[in-house]
Design a protein around this motif. Structure first.
Motif: not given
Length: 250
Positions: A131-132, A163-167, A174-182, A222-232
């Motif tokens: 997402a970044v 992809i941040t919970p809560g937005v 705009p981030g909330g709009f994308v997050s809600a729709g997705a 993504e979990t394997k590529a970014v072990p400290e990220g939000r997706v993991r």
């Protein structure tokens, strides 16, 4: 719920989306507090009770600025069919939910953000959240297409945040709009508020193309590529199970 403070565009570009221990703890606390709010949606779906949320496709005018047209071209040329149609459905679902919530939004900005929000979903970058990197790519694209730097950064920030919970609680953001729709499209969030026949029409116009399988594969990579990220973190919190249980036929 409100997104935890500090997980903003500056944080995203500086850290690549890596969470600290304290940030993971705050995400867990906020998620635990709001899980009960998801129950009514599932109950209504199970009982076949659906809302009236919909758009009139016949009279709908999409943003047609130079930036919007360029973004649509970029999406069609860059995205796989399943991600492209997911991106379009994200916009339509976001529009309906924003109308239901009485939220005001910048239509061009959210349209471009929805179209480009998953540019990097299927192309993980070691140590840097999709997402970044997708937000950075979209911001650069917007600048090249003539958007002023602040507007380009707003697009990047929306994508990085989605992809941040809560937005998704605030569709005026705009981030909330994308997050809600997705979230409607990926896990069925708030689906019970939408008209059944309208959703069926949307899926005929923009088929899912086995989206669940592709999202699960992308999030596992993504979990394997970014072990400290939000997706993991999301996967550890049961997100992939929610994807599998989403109330859509594939």
């Amino acid at each position: 719920m409100a997104a935890p403070t500090g997980l903003d565009w500056e944080w995203a570009t500086r850290t690549g989306g890596a969470l600290t221990k304290e940030q993971r703890r705050r995400l867990a606390v906020e998620t635990a507090r709001t899980l009960p709010a998801t129950v009514p949606n599932r109950v209504r779906l199970a009982l076949g009770r659906r809302g009236r949320g919909k758009l009139d496709f016949a009279g709908l005018r999409l943003p047609d600025s130079a930036l919007a047209v360029a973004a649509e071209t970029e999406a069609r040329e860059s995205l796989s069919p399943h991600v492209l149609h997911h991106s379009l459905r994200t916009y339509y679902f976001g529009r309906v939910l924003a109308d239901l919530d009485g939220a005001t939004y910048d239509d061009e900005l959210v349209y471009v953000s929805c179209l480009l929000h998953d540019l990097q979903l299927e192309h993980p970058t070691p140590g840097r959240c999709f997402a970044v990197t997708g937000g950075e790519r979209a911001a650069a694209f917007a600048r090249e297409a003539g958007a002023d730097p602040a507007r380009a950064d707003a697009i990047g920030a929306a994508i990085a945040a989605h992809i941040t919970p809560g937005v998704a609680d605030d569709l005026s953001d705009p981030g909330g709009f994308v997050s809600a729709g997705a979230s409607v499209d990926v896990i069925g969030a708030r689906l019970a508020e939408l008209d059944r026949d309208w959703v069926a029409d949307l899926l005929r116009r923009h088929p899912r193309h086995d989206l669940k399988r592709h999202v699960i594969a992308a999030f596992e990579a993504e979990t394997k590529a970014v072990p400290e990220g939000r997706v993991r973190w999301l996967n550890g919190a049961g997100f992939l199970t929610m994807v599998r249980m989403a109330p859509f036929d594939e």
